[in-house]
Design a protein around this motif. Structure first.
Motif, short mmCIF file in Angstrom:
data_model
loop_
_atom_site.label_atom_id
_atom_site.label_comp_id
_atom_site.label_asym_id
_atom_site.label_seq_id
_atom_site.Cartn_x
_atom_site.Cartn_y
_atom_site.Cartn_z
N THR A 240 0.82 -1.21 0.00
CA THR A 240 0.00 0.00 0.00
C THR A 240 0.86 1.26 0.00
OG1 THR A 240 -1.87 -1.03 1.13
CG2 THR A 240 -1.69 1.35 1.32
N VAL A 241 0.44 2.24 -0.79
CA VAL A 241 1.05 3.57 -0.78
C VAL A 241 -0.07 4.57 -0.58
CG1 VAL A 241 2.35 5.30 -2.06
CG2 VAL A 241 2.90 2.88 -2.36
N GLU A 242 0.00 5.34 0.49
CA GLU A 242 -1.01 6.37 0.78
C GLU A 242 -0.34 7.73 0.74
OE1 GLU A 242 -4.13 6.12 0.93
OE2 GLU A 242 -4.81 7.99 1.86
N GLU A 243 -0.75 8.57 -0.19
CA GLU A 243 -0.18 9.90 -0.32
C GLU A 243 -1.09 10.91 0.38
OE1 GLU A 243 0.49 10.65 -4.44
OE2 GLU A 243 2.10 9.16 -4.59
N ALA A 244 -0.49 11.79 1.16
CA ALA A 244 -1.24 12.78 1.92
C ALA A 244 -0.84 14.18 1.47
CB ALA A 244 -0.99 12.61 3.41
N GLU A 245 -1.82 15.03 1.32
CA GLU A 245 -1.54 16.42 0.97
C GLU A 245 -1.07 17.17 2.22
OE1 GLU A 245 -4.82 18.24 -0.98
OE2 GLU A 245 -4.91 16.74 -2.58
N ALA A 246 -0.50 18.34 1.99
CA ALA A 246 -0.01 19.15 3.11
C ALA A 246 -1.16 19.51 4.05
CB ALA A 246 0.64 20.42 2.57
N HIS A 247 -0.91 19.39 5.34
CA HIS A 247 -1.89 19.81 6.34
C HIS A 247 -1.66 21.29 6.65
CE1 HIS A 247 -2.82 15.67 6.47
NE2 HIS A 247 -1.82 15.29 7.26
N ALA A 248 -2.44 21.83 7.56
CA ALA A 248 -2.33 23.24 7.91
C ALA A 248 -0.93 23.57 8.45
CB ALA A 248 -3.38 23.59 8.95
N ALA A 249 -0.51 24.80 8.25
CA ALA A 249 0.81 25.24 8.70
C ALA A 249 1.00 24.94 10.19
CB ALA A 249 0.99 26.72 8.43
N GLY A 250 2.15 24.38 10.55
CA GLY A 250 2.44 24.08 11.94
C GLY A 250 2.03 22.69 12.39
N THR A 251 1.33 21.94 11.54
CA THR A 251 0.91 20.59 11.90
C THR A 251 2.11 19.65 11.92
OG1 THR A 251 -1.25 20.94 10.86
CG2 THR A 251 -0.61 18.67 11.31
N ALA A 252 2.20 18.81 12.95
CA ALA A 252 3.29 17.84 13.06
C ALA A 252 2.72 16.45 13.26
CB ALA A 252 4.21 18.20 14.23
N GLU A 253 3.42 15.45 12.74
CA GLU A 253 3.03 14.06 12.93
C GLU A 253 4.15 13.31 13.64
OE1 GLU A 253 1.53 11.91 9.60
OE2 GLU A 253 0.19 13.52 8.94
N ASN A 254 3.80 12.59 14.69
CA ASN A 254 4.73 11.75 15.43
C ASN A 254 4.23 10.31 15.29
OD1 ASN A 254 6.21 11.97 18.79
ND2 ASN A 254 6.63 10.60 17.09
N ILE A 255 4.99 9.46 14.60
CA ILE A 255 4.55 8.10 14.29
C ILE A 255 5.47 7.08 14.93
CG2 ILE A 255 4.29 6.41 12.42
CD1 ILE A 255 3.43 8.71 10.60
N THR A 256 4.87 6.04 15.51
CA THR A 256 5.61 4.90 16.02
C THR A 256 5.11 3.65 15.32
OG1 THR A 256 6.00 5.86 18.21
CG2 THR A 256 6.07 3.47 18.05
N VAL A 257 6.04 2.80 14.88
CA VAL A 257 5.68 1.56 14.20
C VAL A 257 5.49 0.46 15.23
CG1 VAL A 257 6.35 -0.13 12.46
CG2 VAL A 257 7.00 2.27 12.17
N ALA A 258 4.27 -0.04 15.35
CA ALA A 258 3.98 -1.11 16.31
C ALA A 258 4.34 -2.47 15.76
CB ALA A 258 2.50 -1.07 16.70
N SER A 259 4.16 -2.67 14.45
CA SER A 259 4.54 -3.92 13.82
C SER A 259 4.72 -3.71 12.32
CB SER A 259 3.49 -5.01 14.07
OG SER A 259 2.25 -4.67 13.46
N GLY A 260 5.61 -4.48 11.73
CA GLY A 260 5.88 -4.36 10.31
C GLY A 260 6.95 -3.32 10.01
N SER A 261 7.08 -3.01 8.74
CA SER A 261 8.04 -2.01 8.28
C SER A 261 7.34 -1.05 7.33
CB SER A 261 9.21 -2.68 7.54
OG SER A 261 9.93 -3.54 8.40
#
Length: 204
Positions: A133-154
């Motif tokens: 799967t490839v999911e492309e996301a458009e830019a969010h509002a200015a100042g938005t940050a994403e913090n992601i942790t991988v629970a399983s897989g790569s």
């Protein structure tokens, strides 16, 4: 390790009807509150007028990508489209009653791990990506940050700084106010946990 076969996303226990109702009410409220016609919102978001009309009439839950376009055009947090009012006391979220949003092909799903109540600066999601799967996301509002942790897989996270490979237990923090993407190059489902933060409330 034996590869697991990803299961299709399960709809909310209420069949999505409550989610559709909240979405219909809130979209109309935010649109009218900003003095926008359906035609103007369609032009700002790139979403067709017929699709916006269907949402406001409670015609089901659209894809994640479409809702991100609408929330970005309205300059509101994504979760505000589903808000059910002020939160109070203690809330327990049962997995069986989860509100699951999906990409058009169902390979990418998002499950909110917080109640859709009140205005907030932080949102918490469980993301699942089927193999390939490839999911492309458009830019969010200015100042938005994403913090992601991988629970399983790569996964491979593509940000404005380039491509980043993450394996189980790895985390990444990046500015999400530029186009970005999530990829699962592996042969089994990847599960991620996402904390999205906004620099300040995006609406009065």
């Amino acid at each position: 390790m034996t590869a697991t076969t990803p299961q299709p996303p399960q709809p909310p226990a209420d069949g999505g009807e409550a989610l559709s109702r909240s979405l219909a009410v809130n979209l109309r409220r935010f649109r009218l509150g900003q003095g926008l016609s359906v035609e103007r919102l369609a032009a700002l978001s790139g979403v067709g007028r017929a699709e916006l009309d269907a949402i406001e009439q409670g015609g089901g839950v659209p894809t994640i990508a479409l809702l991100w376009k609408v929330s970005h055009a309205l300059e509101i947090p994504f979760s505000s489209l589903f808000s059910a009012g002020p939160a109070s006391g203690t809330t327990v979220l049962r997995r069986s009653e989860s509100k699951v949003l999906a990409s058009q092909d169902g390979g990418f799903t998002s499950r909110a791990l917080f109640p859709f109540e009140g205005e907030r600066r932080v949102e918490f999601y469980e993301l699942r990506l089927a193999p390939g799967t490839v999911e492309e996301a458009e830019a969010h509002a200015a100042g938005t940050a994403e913090n992601i942790t991988v629970a399983s897989g790569s996964v491979e996270i593509v940000t404005a700084d380039g491509e980043h490979r993450l394996d189980t237990g790895d985390s990444i923090l990046f500015e999400a106010d530029a186009p970005h993407a999530y990829r699962n190059p592996g042969d089994r489902e990847a599960v991620l946990y996402l904390v999205m933060s906004y620099v300040e409330p995006l609406f009065a």
